[in-house]
Design an enzyme around this catalytic site. Structure first.
Site, PDB file in Angstrom:
ATOM      1  N   LYS A   1     -38.637  26.430 -22.279  1.00  0.00           N
ATOM      2  CA  LYS A   1     -37.209  26.469 -22.618  1.00  0.00           C
ATOM      3  C   LYS A   1     -36.866  27.929 -22.936  1.00  0.00           C
ATOM      4  CE  LYS A   1     -33.905  23.739 -25.291  1.00  0.00           C
ATOM      5  NZ  LYS A   1     -32.929  23.532 -24.228  1.00  0.00           N
TER       6      LYS A   1
HETATM    7  N1  PMP Z   1     -32.983  19.770 -19.226  1.00  0.00           N
HETATM    8  C1  PMP Z   1     -32.485  20.944 -19.643  1.00  0.00           C
HETATM    9  C2  PMP Z   1     -32.272  22.027 -18.646  1.00  0.00           C
HETATM   10  C3  PMP Z   1     -32.171  21.130 -21.007  1.00  0.00           C
HETATM   11  O1  PMP Z   1     -31.678  22.300 -21.427  1.00  0.00           O
HETATM   12  C4  PMP Z   1     -32.376  20.067 -21.906  1.00  0.00           C
HETATM   13  C5  PMP Z   1     -32.037  20.251 -23.352  1.00  0.00           C
HETATM   14  N2  PMP Z   1     -33.097  20.809 -24.065  1.00  0.00           N
HETATM   15  C6  PMP Z   1     -32.904  18.870 -21.422  1.00  0.00           C
HETATM   16  C7  PMP Z   1     -33.199  18.755 -20.081  1.00  0.00           C
HETATM   17  C8  PMP Z   1     -33.193  17.733 -22.344  1.00  0.00           C
HETATM   18  O2  PMP Z   1     -34.247  18.079 -23.205  1.00  0.00           O
HETATM   19  P1  PMP Z   1     -34.430  17.428 -24.646  1.00  0.00           P
HETATM   20  O3  PMP Z   1     -34.307  15.966 -24.464  1.00  0.00           O
HETATM   21  O4  PMP Z   1     -35.781  17.841 -25.061  1.00  0.00           O
HETATM   22  O5  PMP Z   1     -33.338  17.962 -25.494  1.00  0.00           O
END
Ligand code: PMP
Length: 300
Positions: free
Chosen positions: A153
């Site tokens: 991320k």
């Molecule tokens: N895909 C992307 C590109 C994101 O930025 C996020 C948000 N973090 C998600 C999927 C979903 O991830 P999470 O459920 O861990 O928040």
């Protein structure tokens, strides 16, 4: 506005006012997007505010840093405790928490010379609103998995997300849907995609997506609910043939999708299994039911 005069944040082991905090204009993260962040939510529960899957988010922060070469010297357990203190200091209950690991001054394209950690939070409603979403398949695709570490991320990856969201909104849609470099369904700019047909739910496989923590929660909820989940490479035409679809993410939570490029789904959201999954997710994060199903970080 994300902070008020007296809002407190955590920076490198110290508590300070957000209104008196600054980042460096020569920071490597600012110039090159070379940093890593998380998005975490806390919810009001009968035991007070609880941070949903805090440990998993901080473990991902660590993995994201390690995969792109930013030294991670923090103790995940301590970061979790600090985050509870952050909520307490600010009197937050239903909050969005943003940890950011960022790199200090370094104008070369080399490993960071100085690394910092910031944890801040603000009170935030559903990120994608309460209405079901009108999506546009984006002209932008997710980055090629050989051009970045997709599962990290990392800050810079979000230029792609901003381009796709801006394009979708300019064309009158609520949100974008991005394909991978081969034309298979990938994900939203900040959320994962699921679509259902009968009692089966489908979601794009890992490879060109950020495999979300919410996505993982959906897998677990579906196991409990007797809904089969399949991961694979799916085409937009398979999505159009679905009964219902939704996005999920920490910020987005579970958000129903009304249409894709104007194409409506076979079932109204309200009578779909997607709606039931949405309700189960809301109950889980508020620890109202079924929280015995799997451990919730921070809960003893
Ligand atoms: N895909 C992307 C590109 C994101 O930025 C996020 C948000 N973090 C998600 C999927 C979903 O991830 P999470 O459920 O861990 O928040």
């Amino acid at each position: 506005m994300y902070y008020k005069e007296n809002t407190m944040l955590y920076l490198d082991g110290r508590w300070q006012k957000a209104s008196e905090s600054h980042a460096g204009l020569y920071d490597q993260t600012l110039h090159y997007g070379y940093g890593v962040f998380e998005g975490i939510r806390s919810y009001t529960t009968q035991d007070g505010p609880r941070i949903f899957r805090a440990r998993d988010h901080y473990e991902r922060l660590r993995r994201s840093c390690e995969s792109i070469g930013i030294p991670f010297t923090y103790d995940v357990e301590e970061l979790e405790a600090v985050t509870y203190q952050l909520l307490e200091k600010n009197g937050f209950k239903d909050a969005y928490i943003r940890p950011l690991v960022f790199c200090g001054p370094n104008m070369s394209l080399t490993s960071p010379t100085e690394v910092h950690i910031l944890i801040c939070a603000w009170e935030w409603a559903a990120y994608l609103g309460q209405r079901n979403l009108k999506l546009k398949i984006s002209g932008f695709c997710r980055p090629h998995p050989k051009s970045i570490h997709v599962e990290a991320k990392a800050c810079g990856h979000y230029v792609n997300s901003i381009l796709a969201t801006t394009e979708a909104k300019k064309d009158g849609y609520d949100e974008a849907l991005l394909l991978d470099y081969q034309g298979f369904l990938a994900e939203g700019p900040g959320a994962n995609l699921f679509f259902g047909k009968g009692m089966t739910l489908f979601t794009p496989a890992k490879g060109s997506i950020l495999p979300g923590i919410t996505r993982d929660t959906i897998f677990k909820l579906c196991r409990e609910m007797g809904i089969t989940v399949k991961e694979g490479n799916y085409l937009p035409s398979e999505l159009r043939g679905a009964d219902y679809a939704f996005y999920c993410g920490t910020a987005a939570e579970v958000a129903g999708i009304e249409s894709v490029d104007g194409h409506l789904f076979a079932l109204p959201w309200i009578s779909s299994s997607g709606k039931k999954i949405q309700e189960a997710y809301t109950a889980l994060v508020h620890e109202k039911t079924i929280h015995h199903v799997f451990p919730i970080a921070g809960k003893v």
